[in-house]
Write a protein that holds these residues in place. Structure first.
Motif, PDB file in Angstrom:
ATOM      1  N   THR A 216       0.980  -1.269  -0.027  1.00  0.00           N
ATOM      2  CA  THR A 216      -0.001   0.030  -0.189  1.00  0.00           C
ATOM      3  C   THR A 216       0.847   1.182  -0.083  1.00  0.00           C
ATOM      4  O   THR A 216       0.241   2.361   0.264  1.00  0.00           O
ATOM      5  CB  THR A 216      -0.872  -0.035   1.321  1.00  0.00           C
ATOM      6  N   TYR A 217       2.115   1.148  -0.466  1.00  0.00           N
ATOM      7  CA  TYR A 217       3.051   2.185  -0.178  1.00  0.00           C
ATOM      8  C   TYR A 217       2.422   3.511  -1.201  1.00  0.00           C
ATOM      9  O   TYR A 217       2.600   4.580  -0.909  1.00  0.00           O
ATOM     10  CB  TYR A 217       4.353   2.157  -0.581  1.00  0.00           C
ATOM     11  N   SER A 218       1.610   3.244  -2.272  1.00  0.00           N
ATOM     12  CA  SER A 218       1.520   3.973  -3.400  1.00  0.00           C
ATOM     13  C   SER A 218       0.533   5.142  -2.554  1.00  0.00           C
ATOM     14  O   SER A 218       0.333   6.150  -3.274  1.00  0.00           O
ATOM     15  CB  SER A 218       0.747   3.448  -4.301  1.00  0.00           C
ATOM     16  N   THR A 219      -0.212   4.731  -1.820  1.00  0.00           N
ATOM     17  CA  THR A 219      -1.150   5.618  -1.077  1.00  0.00           C
ATOM     18  C   THR A 219      -0.883   5.882   0.494  1.00  0.00           C
ATOM     19  O   THR A 219      -1.483   6.641   1.168  1.00  0.00           O
ATOM     20  CB  THR A 219      -2.705   4.995  -0.993  1.00  0.00           C
ATOM     21  N   SER A 220      -0.128   4.975   1.244  1.00  0.00           N
ATOM     22  CA  SER A 220       0.162   5.190   2.455  1.00  0.00           C
ATOM     23  C   SER A 220       1.379   5.511   3.155  1.00  0.00           C
ATOM     24  O   SER A 220       1.644   6.091   4.300  1.00  0.00           O
ATOM     25  CB  SER A 220       0.064   3.654   3.084  1.00  0.00           C
ATOM     26  N   ASP A 221       2.380   5.641   1.995  1.00  0.00           N
ATOM     27  CA  ASP A 221       3.739   5.935   2.465  1.00  0.00           C
ATOM     28  C   ASP A 221       3.669   7.578   2.578  1.00  0.00           C
ATOM     29  O   ASP A 221       3.727   8.477   1.519  1.00  0.00           O
ATOM     30  CB  ASP A 221       4.856   5.660   1.529  1.00  0.00           C
ATOM     31  N   VAL A 222       4.071   8.132   3.872  1.00  0.00           N
ATOM     32  CA  VAL A 222       3.762   9.600   4.088  1.00  0.00           C
ATOM     33  C   VAL A 222       5.207   9.965   4.508  1.00  0.00           C
ATOM     34  O   VAL A 222       6.277   9.075   4.630  1.00  0.00           O
ATOM     35  CB  VAL A 222       2.735   9.958   5.013  1.00  0.00           C
ATOM     36  N   ILE A 223       5.374  11.383   4.844  1.00  0.00           N
ATOM     37  CA  ILE A 223       6.802  11.718   5.246  1.00  0.00           C
ATOM     38  C   ILE A 223       7.360  11.045   6.425  1.00  0.00           C
ATOM     39  O   ILE A 223       8.479  10.734   6.682  1.00  0.00           O
ATOM     40  CB  ILE A 223       6.720  13.480   5.215  1.00  0.00           C
ATOM     41  N   GLY A 224       6.547  10.993   7.538  1.00  0.00           N
ATOM     42  CA  GLY A 224       6.747  10.403   8.740  1.00  0.00           C
ATOM     43  C   GLY A 224       7.324   9.162   8.565  1.00  0.00           C
ATOM     44  O   GLY A 224       8.199   8.587   9.137  1.00  0.00           O
ATOM     45  N   THR A 225       6.615   8.441   7.850  1.00  0.00           N
ATOM     46  CA  THR A 225       7.218   6.717   7.781  1.00  0.00           C
ATOM     47  C   THR A 225       8.367   6.564   7.013  1.00  0.00           C
ATOM     48  O   THR A 225       9.133   5.896   6.882  1.00  0.00           O
ATOM     49  CB  THR A 225       5.808   6.065   7.019  1.00  0.00           C
ATOM     50  N   TYR A 226       8.294   7.741   5.850  1.00  0.00           N
ATOM     51  CA  TYR A 226       9.804   7.775   5.130  1.00  0.00           C
ATOM     52  C   TYR A 226      10.716   8.159   6.013  1.00  0.00           C
ATOM     53  O   TYR A 226      12.016   7.573   5.716  1.00  0.00           O
ATOM     54  CB  TYR A 226       9.448   8.760   3.998  1.00  0.00           C
ATOM     55  N   ILE A 227      10.672   8.999   6.788  1.00  0.00           N
ATOM     56  CA  ILE A 227      11.943   9.344   7.932  1.00  0.00           C
ATOM     57  C   ILE A 227      12.036   8.249   8.882  1.00  0.00           C
ATOM     58  O   ILE A 227      13.325   8.086   9.077  1.00  0.00           O
ATOM     59  CB  ILE A 227      11.241  10.572   8.442  1.00  0.00           C
ATOM     60  N   TYR A 228      11.237   7.571   9.140  1.00  0.00           N
ATOM     61  CA  TYR A 228      11.426   6.446  10.077  1.00  0.00           C
ATOM     62  C   TYR A 228      12.147   5.330   9.402  1.00  0.00           C
ATOM     63  O   TYR A 228      13.357   4.712   9.976  1.00  0.00           O
ATOM     64  CB  TYR A 228      10.135   5.489  10.578  1.00  0.00           C
ATOM     65  N   ARG A 229      11.896   4.929   7.806  1.00  0.00           N
ATOM     66  CA  ARG A 229      12.464   4.029   7.309  1.00  0.00           C
ATOM     67  C   ARG A 229      14.064   4.374   6.969  1.00  0.00           C
ATOM     68  O   ARG A 229      14.854   3.632   7.146  1.00  0.00           O
ATOM     69  CB  ARG A 229      11.900   3.618   5.808  1.00  0.00           C
ATOM     70  N   GLU A 230      14.060   5.512   6.442  1.00  0.00           N
ATOM     71  CA  GLU A 230      15.416   6.108   5.935  1.00  0.00           C
ATOM     72  C   GLU A 230      16.464   6.492   7.104  1.00  0.00           C
ATOM     73  O   GLU A 230      17.711   6.250   7.189  1.00  0.00           O
ATOM     74  CB  GLU A 230      15.298   7.405   5.165  1.00  0.00           C
ATOM     75  N   GLY A 231      15.835   7.089   8.172  1.00  0.00           N
ATOM     76  CA  GLY A 231      16.387   7.641   9.253  1.00  0.00           C
ATOM     77  C   GLY A 231      16.898   6.643  10.306  1.00  0.00           C
ATOM     78  O   GLY A 231      17.924   6.159  10.742  1.00  0.00           O
ATOM     79  N   ILE A 232      15.760   5.793  10.880  1.00  0.00           N
ATOM     80  CA  ILE A 232      16.006   5.113  12.106  1.00  0.00           C
ATOM     81  C   ILE A 232      16.536   3.774  11.560  1.00  0.00           C
ATOM     82  O   ILE A 232      17.420   3.139  12.138  1.00  0.00           O
ATOM     83  CB  ILE A 232      14.658   4.720  12.711  1.00  0.00           C
TER      84      ILE A 232
END
Length: 252
Positions: A216-232
């Motif tokens: 569901t990334y096409s509609t569910s991936d937001v800035i907050g989740t992107y920061i979590y994946r890339e940062g944490i």
């Protein structure tokens, strides 16, 4: 002070302001990288979509709920409904997300009810098209009761003599609500609207993380989740700090 790493190539454990040349200042490199990223348009559109849905429903439903509940004269029923509406707010986000995942699975409550009408079962949470609705419903259900407290308290401060005068003039309950109650809370509505607009890029990242999945990334991936994946998970501290700072600047 940690925001400065958005302008550095930072490694964990490094000093932020060392004078020995070990700090690598890179200017707006990470901001440029994010804006030119293939994910930028998807992240912005998804974030805005979910934020606007939450603004439309999460902002208006507490107001409507407070107005309608104010019209109930049975105090015991009124207190019961009011208390019950607060309870989801105190449920952990993890538990609330788990409940929604359980409801929308193939053998969940939603499919059981729809199946009774002959609608084929499906795992709704795995389909991108259904994610915005599931996220919005969960977010609103969890917070609308608690968010209505401010409106309840403002309504109780309205002079009762206004209602008595309106009744004498023959005003219906709908007219009293429209011409007395709603104008009486318009200033607090305006303040709350301004505050919520400032968080237009701040979706409920915790809830989004718990509900979304790669399909569901096409509609569910937001800035907050992107920061979590890339940062944490990815350890890209400088890059994701720049993304977070970008989001905050837009909010301001």
């Amino acid at each position: 002070m940690g925001v400065v790493i958005a302008f550095q190539d930072y490694l964990a454990g490094n000093s932020l302001f060392a004078l020995d040349g070990s700090v690598q200042w890179v200017g707006l490199k990470h901001f440029s990288r994010f804006i030119n990223s293939i994910y930028f348009s998807r992240l912005i559109s998804n974030t805005l979509r979910l934020s606007l849905l939450n603004l439309i429903f999460g902002f208006t439903i507490p107001i409507i709920f407070a107005l309608l509940l104010n019209e109930i004269h049975n105090l015991k029923f009124k207190k019961f409904v009011q208390t019950a509406s607060y309870m989801p707010y105190f449920i952990s986000t993890v538990v609330a997300a788990g409940m929604m995942l359980s409801f929308t699975e193939v053998n969940g409550v939603v499919n059981t009810i729809l199946g009774a009408f002959g609608i084929p079962t499906k795992e709704y949470i795995a389909f991108p098209a259904y994610y915005p609705a599931i996220y919005t419903i969960t977010n609103v259900w969890k917070s609308f009761g608690f968010n209505s407290i401010l409106y309840f308290s403002t309504i109780t401060s309205i002079d009762l003599a206004l209602y008595e005068s309106a009744k004498i003039d023959g005003a219906t309950r709908w007219q009293q609500m429209w011409h007395i109650t709603l104008p009486g809370i318009k200033f607090i509505i305006a303040v709350q609207l301004v505050l919520q607009l400032g968080h237009i890029l701040n979706t409920n990242a915790d809830l989004a993380l718990l509900l979304y999945r790669p399909s569901t990334y096409s509609t569910s991936d937001v800035i907050g989740t992107y920061i979590y994946r890339e940062g944490i998970q990815g350890g890209k501290y400088s890059y994701t700090t720049a993304v977070g700072l970008f989001m905050s600047l837009i909010g301001i």
